[in-house]
Design a protein around this motif. Structure first.
Motif, PDB file in Angstrom:
ATOM      1  N   ARG A 181     -42.713  42.132  -8.799  1.00  0.00           N
ATOM      2  CA  ARG A 181     -41.307  41.657  -8.881  1.00  0.00           C
ATOM      3  C   ARG A 181     -41.249  40.216  -8.612  1.00  0.00           C
ATOM      4  O   ARG A 181     -41.947  39.451  -7.767  1.00  0.00           O
ATOM      5  CB  ARG A 181     -40.482  42.312  -7.588  1.00  0.00           C
ATOM      6  N   ASP A 182     -40.245  39.574  -9.301  1.00  0.00           N
ATOM      7  CA  ASP A 182     -40.212  37.977  -9.248  1.00  0.00           C
ATOM      8  C   ASP A 182     -41.165  37.306  -9.907  1.00  0.00           C
ATOM      9  O   ASP A 182     -40.968  35.990  -9.998  1.00  0.00           O
ATOM     10  CB  ASP A 182     -39.915  37.430  -7.833  1.00  0.00           C
ATOM     11  N   VAL A 183     -42.193  37.916 -10.604  1.00  0.00           N
ATOM     12  CA  VAL A 183     -43.139  37.364 -11.398  1.00  0.00           C
ATOM     13  C   VAL A 183     -42.744  36.372 -12.508  1.00  0.00           C
ATOM     14  O   VAL A 183     -43.306  35.457 -12.825  1.00  0.00           O
ATOM     15  CB  VAL A 183     -44.343  38.259 -11.731  1.00  0.00           C
ATOM     16  N   GLY A 184     -41.671  37.115 -13.138  1.00  0.00           N
ATOM     17  CA  GLY A 184     -41.332  36.205 -14.120  1.00  0.00           C
ATOM     18  C   GLY A 184     -40.447  34.946 -13.674  1.00  0.00           C
ATOM     19  O   GLY A 184     -40.582  34.094 -14.453  1.00  0.00           O
ATOM     20  N   THR A 185     -39.583  34.960 -12.554  1.00  0.00           N
ATOM     21  CA  THR A 185     -39.011  33.778 -12.328  1.00  0.00           C
ATOM     22  C   THR A 185     -40.089  32.954 -11.801  1.00  0.00           C
ATOM     23  O   THR A 185     -39.919  31.661 -12.171  1.00  0.00           O
ATOM     24  CB  THR A 185     -38.372  34.119 -10.799  1.00  0.00           C
ATOM     25  N   VAL A 186     -41.152  32.910 -11.202  1.00  0.00           N
ATOM     26  CA  VAL A 186     -42.155  32.290 -10.584  1.00  0.00           C
ATOM     27  C   VAL A 186     -42.883  31.686 -12.061  1.00  0.00           C
ATOM     28  O   VAL A 186     -43.122  30.465 -11.840  1.00  0.00           O
ATOM     29  CB  VAL A 186     -42.951  32.821  -9.538  1.00  0.00           C
ATOM     30  N   LEU A 187     -43.130  32.495 -13.053  1.00  0.00           N
ATOM     31  CA  LEU A 187     -43.606  31.839 -14.167  1.00  0.00           C
ATOM     32  C   LEU A 187     -42.955  30.805 -14.871  1.00  0.00           C
ATOM     33  O   LEU A 187     -43.451  29.980 -15.152  1.00  0.00           O
ATOM     34  CB  LEU A 187     -44.167  33.144 -14.963  1.00  0.00           C
ATOM     35  N   ARG A 188     -41.523  31.292 -14.785  1.00  0.00           N
ATOM     36  CA  ARG A 188     -40.708  30.129 -15.512  1.00  0.00           C
ATOM     37  C   ARG A 188     -40.590  28.929 -14.742  1.00  0.00           C
ATOM     38  O   ARG A 188     -40.742  27.617 -15.217  1.00  0.00           O
ATOM     39  CB  ARG A 188     -39.286  30.641 -15.471  1.00  0.00           C
ATOM     40  N   LEU A 189     -40.769  28.806 -13.428  1.00  0.00           N
ATOM     41  CA  LEU A 189     -40.561  27.632 -12.598  1.00  0.00           C
ATOM     42  C   LEU A 189     -41.901  27.118 -12.781  1.00  0.00           C
ATOM     43  O   LEU A 189     -41.938  25.670 -12.546  1.00  0.00           O
ATOM     44  CB  LEU A 189     -40.217  28.167 -10.975  1.00  0.00           C
ATOM     45  N   SER A 190     -43.011  27.761 -12.868  1.00  0.00           N
ATOM     46  CA  SER A 190     -44.394  27.210 -12.893  1.00  0.00           C
ATOM     47  C   SER A 190     -44.476  26.388 -14.420  1.00  0.00           C
ATOM     48  O   SER A 190     -44.924  25.244 -14.415  1.00  0.00           O
ATOM     49  CB  SER A 190     -45.374  28.114 -13.088  1.00  0.00           C
ATOM     50  N   ALA A 191     -43.807  26.888 -15.248  1.00  0.00           N
ATOM     51  CA  ALA A 191     -43.792  26.200 -16.748  1.00  0.00           C
ATOM     52  C   ALA A 191     -42.710  24.992 -16.417  1.00  0.00           C
ATOM     53  O   ALA A 191     -43.419  23.965 -17.515  1.00  0.00           O
ATOM     54  CB  ALA A 191     -43.375  27.291 -17.794  1.00  0.00           C
ATOM     55  N   VAL A 192     -41.729  25.064 -15.980  1.00  0.00           N
ATOM     56  CA  VAL A 192     -40.884  23.685 -15.746  1.00  0.00           C
ATOM     57  C   VAL A 192     -41.672  22.698 -14.924  1.00  0.00           C
ATOM     58  O   VAL A 192     -41.696  21.573 -15.377  1.00  0.00           O
ATOM     59  CB  VAL A 192     -39.843  24.132 -14.936  1.00  0.00           C
ATOM     60  N   ASP A 193     -42.577  23.033 -14.034  1.00  0.00           N
ATOM     61  CA  ASP A 193     -43.468  22.141 -13.303  1.00  0.00           C
ATOM     62  C   ASP A 193     -44.223  21.325 -14.347  1.00  0.00           C
ATOM     63  O   ASP A 193     -44.270  20.179 -14.489  1.00  0.00           O
ATOM     64  CB  ASP A 193     -44.182  22.959 -12.408  1.00  0.00           C
ATOM     65  N   ASP A 194     -44.923  22.291 -15.067  1.00  0.00           N
ATOM     66  CA  ASP A 194     -45.676  21.665 -16.350  1.00  0.00           C
ATOM     67  C   ASP A 194     -45.088  20.956 -17.251  1.00  0.00           C
ATOM     68  O   ASP A 194     -45.545  20.002 -17.769  1.00  0.00           O
ATOM     69  CB  ASP A 194     -46.347  22.781 -17.178  1.00  0.00           C
ATOM     70  N   ALA A 195     -43.782  21.165 -17.595  1.00  0.00           N
ATOM     71  CA  ALA A 195     -42.935  20.417 -18.436  1.00  0.00           C
ATOM     72  C   ALA A 195     -42.816  19.140 -17.991  1.00  0.00           C
ATOM     73  O   ALA A 195     -43.007  17.941 -18.610  1.00  0.00           O
ATOM     74  CB  ALA A 195     -41.769  21.097 -18.974  1.00  0.00           C
ATOM     75  N   CYS A 196     -42.427  19.059 -16.558  1.00  0.00           N
ATOM     76  CA  CYS A 196     -42.007  17.782 -16.020  1.00  0.00           C
ATOM     77  C   CYS A 196     -43.337  16.685 -16.058  1.00  0.00           C
ATOM     78  O   CYS A 196     -43.408  15.488 -16.349  1.00  0.00           O
ATOM     79  CB  CYS A 196     -41.563  17.861 -14.457  1.00  0.00           C
TER      80      CYS A 196
END
Length: 350
Positions: free
Chosen positions: A264-279
């Motif tokens: 559970r919440d793996v999708g939220t964490v993956l999205r946040l990880s991708a945002v970090d990478d984008a920054c």
């Protein structure tokens, strides 16, 4: 200088120039790139309406065509379940008026219905089709990014940030790793994407387009404009996020994830990880694309409208569009009546 209109089934030698014009637009869309358009099923009957000055491409429209009672019905190329957005006609910034005028003249040359959904709110296409009916059909959610991921996280709500950090710690303690998929592993990651979606009935309509999605993901990775992020545990992918990089914008497109309670919440964490990478890679905006799902408000604070533009020319075209709008209105009215009946039924049972 005069402009001529050419109708064709592919961009051919004009592809590179077309992409350059997409880049020059105010809000470049991945759904207008040649690698996306060229990955779509030929059964969509693509119709490129190109505006040329001699051999030089000035702009045009990417459409798909079908005939109804002898009338051409033209919609956005790739429309439907793939949900393209931020769309518009393509135009040389120095020749926008010429492109708009040429497309207006072309449209009036035959009985046609034009139905363009997913246009950006300041689209040039709004000026190209006389008598067009314009409606707002959806929004996109977006957020500015800086080079420091901490600034993005600091702008989120305290509860969302706390929940995200807690979920990441829990998942990492369970052995989950978050990373951007190396290009050479994207095809196997897409296999996992299909498998994760296949167990969900609500994702089956999307999977009917799996071949198109696979083609444009691989083409976009080659072009440097698709990124895939993944969550992995014990060499098994438990979540896959597909997104676009067009210009300096990171756009999330589709996420598939495990439904196991432990994940559970793996999708939220993956999205946040991708945002970090984008920054960290210099991108300056997050765009969650079409839809106002509640979760998107935790990630973003800004919205943009998406428009639908419908126009008709010729007696047959106008009659067909009028009939279509009447059918839609009737369905909408029946939907309201059904909802009211269900509400009364629930109250009487309660």
């Amino acid at each position: 200088m005069s402009a001529q209109v050419l109708q064709t089934t592919d961009l051919g030698r004009h592809a590179a120039r077309w992409d350059a014009l997409v880049t020059a637009s105010p809000l470049p869309s991945p759904f207008l790139r040649s690698w996306w358009l060229g990955s779509l099923d030929p059964k969509r009957e693509p119709r490129f309406v190109l505006v040329l000055d001699g051999e030089r491409l000035l702009g045009g429209l990417a459409l798909q065509c079908r005939r109804v009672l002898g009338v051409e019905v033209l919609t956005v190329l790739g429309g439907g379940r793939l949900c393209p957005d931020h769309l518009d006609l393509v135009a040389d910034p120095a020749r926008e008026d010429d492109v708009v005028a040429a497309l207006r003249s072309w449209f009036q040359g035959s009985a046609r219905v034009l139905d363009l959904d997913g246009l950006r709110e300041d689209a040039l296409a709004l000026d190209a089709f006389e008598g067009a009916v314009v409606t707002t059909t959806d929004i996109t959610r977006c957020e500015p990014l800086s080079s420091d991921p901490a600034e993005y996280h600091a702008a989120r709500s305290t509860s969302f940030t706390r929940k995200g950090r807690k979920a990441r710690r829990r998942l990492e303690c369970a052995g989950v790793e978050f990373r951007r998929t190396p290009p050479g592993e994207v095809e196997s990651a897409f296999d996992a994407f299909e498998e994760l979606h296949a167990v969900r009935d609500d994702r089956l309509p999307l999977l009917r387009h799996r071949d198109e999605i696979r083609r444009f993901v691989l083409a976009g990775v080659t072009a440097g404009e698709v990124r895939v992020h993944e969550a992995i545990r014990d060499d098994q992918r438990v979540a896959i996020l597909i997104g676009f990089v067009t210009g300096d914008r990171w756009m999330t497109y589709q996420l598939a994830r495990s439904l196991d309670h432990e994940m559970r919440d793996v999708g939220t964490v993956l999205r946040l990880s991708a945002v970090d990478d984008a920054c960290l890679t210099g991108l300056t905006e997050l765009d969650l694309l079409r839809g106002d799902e509640p979760y998107k408000r935790s990630f973003t604070t800004v919205s943009r409208r998406l428009l639908r533009v419908r126009a008709a020319h010729g007696l047959g075209g106008r009659a067909l569009l009028t009939a279509a709008r009447c059918v839609e209105a009737a369905r909408h009215s029946l939907g309201i009546v059904r909802q009211q009946w269900l509400a009364r039924t629930r109250r009487s049972r309660g």
